[in-house]
Design a protein around this motif. Structure first.
Motif, PDB file in Angstrom:
ATOM      1  N   LEU A 196      26.145  44.967  32.504  1.00 47.93           N
ATOM      2  CA  LEU A 196      24.901  44.310  32.142  1.00 47.93           C
ATOM      3  C   LEU A 196      25.108  43.263  31.047  1.00 47.93           C
ATOM      4  O   LEU A 196      24.152  42.783  30.450  1.00 47.93           O
ATOM      5  CB  LEU A 196      23.854  45.325  31.668  1.00 47.93           C
ATOM      6  N   GLY A 197      26.361  42.905  30.804  1.00 48.89           N
ATOM      7  CA  GLY A 197      26.620  41.951  29.739  1.00 48.89           C
ATOM      8  C   GLY A 197      26.287  42.548  28.381  1.00 48.89           C
ATOM      9  O   GLY A 197      26.020  43.740  28.245  1.00 48.89           O
ATOM     10  N   ARG A 198      26.289  41.716  27.381  1.00 52.38           N
ATOM     11  CA  ARG A 198      25.978  42.186  26.031  1.00 52.38           C
ATOM     12  C   ARG A 198      24.567  41.833  25.599  1.00 52.38           C
ATOM     13  O   ARG A 198      24.044  42.407  24.649  1.00 52.38           O
ATOM     14  CB  ARG A 198      26.993  41.623  25.039  1.00 52.38           C
ATOM     15  N   LEU A 199      23.928  40.920  26.339  1.00 52.30           N
ATOM     16  CA  LEU A 199      22.581  40.499  25.963  1.00 52.30           C
ATOM     17  C   LEU A 199      21.688  40.476  27.193  1.00 52.30           C
ATOM     18  O   LEU A 199      21.999  39.847  28.205  1.00 52.30           O
ATOM     19  CB  LEU A 199      22.613  39.106  25.324  1.00 52.30           C
ATOM     20  N   GLY A 200      20.559  41.197  27.109  1.00 48.81           N
ATOM     21  CA  GLY A 200      19.597  41.225  28.198  1.00 48.81           C
ATOM     22  C   GLY A 200      18.185  41.105  27.665  1.00 48.81           C
ATOM     23  O   GLY A 200      17.959  40.787  26.494  1.00 48.81           O
ATOM     24  N   LEU A 201      17.231  41.373  28.527  1.00 46.96           N
ATOM     25  CA  LEU A 201      15.816  41.345  28.160  1.00 46.96           C
ATOM     26  C   LEU A 201      15.176  42.686  28.487  1.00 46.96           C
ATOM     27  O   LEU A 201      15.585  43.383  29.418  1.00 46.96           O
ATOM     28  CB  LEU A 201      15.066  40.244  28.917  1.00 46.96           C
TER      29      LEU A 201
END
Length: 304
Positions: free
Chosen positions: A8-13
């Protein structure tokens, strides 16, 4: 349970903003979130859309974006039905769905009209039993090539430890950087840790209004016993919970410009988070905050 912790990567919403908005607008927003490059999209569940069908709406509107429930309320579904929904989405969208579980309604929590009454089982034991029943559910169809990703909403040490033992990891909400460090210490290095960070984008001149928005948001959680207990464990006084001073809101929220928000994201990652999902808080919670999401997308390369 092992999975790629970068999925999910390191940055989401993280958002509740889709509830009450037309499905077409929600699909368009999800497609734009994917185009902006966010690593994952987390959705809450309350008195709006049902979490798993909502997740399907978002997954169908995108091609590669992971979607996570943050969280699906356990007391609203039998374990078998939760397991069936999980299996359906994992089959239809391999590798893209994360089932976040939570909402165990222990004795002492405020009742919510239309939701199941609280039970008397201790939270950790109750959630453990629920997971047992999910795992034992008999479902038609071949099992997936790899198990789906599950996380638990977890704040206290017992639930964090359970999350680390029984699922991919934990999803925390309304927490401080110190809590993130404690969560990592409790779970150890391997389990996944997703932290929901509430942000109030605001120029310095608008700080008084931003603080008012943040205080109003915290006040809405006064009836959530698990949240209040966690904030007390972290050393906040009842006076601070009631709105005295700014230490509470400054610790829980990132209030300010994009660099201020980036600094807090870095702090959570340095404290042990694998992923930080930003919940944008504005004075108008009835709109989808696309402008703010576009502005914050400038941070994505920094955390790639």
């Amino acid at each position: 349970m092992t999975h790629d912790k970068t999925a999910l990567g390191r940055l989401g919403l993280w958002t509740f903003a889709f509830d009450g908005r037309p499905a077409g607008a929600v699909r368009d927003a999800a497609a734009e979130i994917e185009a902006l490059g966010y690593g994952g999209l987390w959705i809450g569940e309350g008195i709006g859309r049902e979490a798993t069908t909502h997740a399907q709406l978002l997954l169908s509107a995108t091609r590669t974006l992971p979607v996570a429930t943050g969280i699906a309320i356990m007391s609203e579904r039998t374990p078998r039905l939760m397991a069936a929904a999980e299996a359906t989405l994992n089959e239809a969208y391999p590798g893209r769905f994360v089932l976040g579980l939570g909402g165990h309604r222990a004795a002492g929590q405020a009742d919510i009209p239309g939701m199941p009454k609280a039970n008397t089982a201790p939270a950790v034991a109750g959630v453990g039993a629920y997971l047992d029943e999910m795992d034992a559910a008999v479902l038609v169809g071949d099992p997936p090539e790899r198990p789906g990703r599950r996380v638990l909403a977890a704040l206290g040490p017992g639930m964090l430890a359970l999350a680390g033992r029984r699922t991919w990891g934990a999803h925390t909400y309304l927490v401080t950087v110190d809590h993130t460090a404690l969560a990592r210490e409790t779970m150890g290095p391997d389990p996944y840790l997703s932290v929901a960070l509430t942000v109030v984008p605001s120029p310095a001149a608008d700080r008084p209004r931003a603080l008012e928005v943040a205080r109003g948001f915290v006040a809405g959680y006064q009836a959530a016993r698990h949240q209040v207990n966690n904030l007390r464990r972290l050393g906040f006084s009842q006076a601070e919970l009631d709105g005295e001073g700014t230490r509470l809101v400054d610790s829980l929220f990132a209030i300010g410009d994009t660099e201020t928000i980036a600094k807090r994201v870095r702090e959570h990652l340095d404290a042990g988070a694998d992923h930080v999902c930003l919940q944008v808080l504005t004075p108008d919670q009835g709109r989808i905050p696309l402008d703010e999401w576009r502005e914050l997308a400038a941070l994505i390369p920094e955390f790639a």
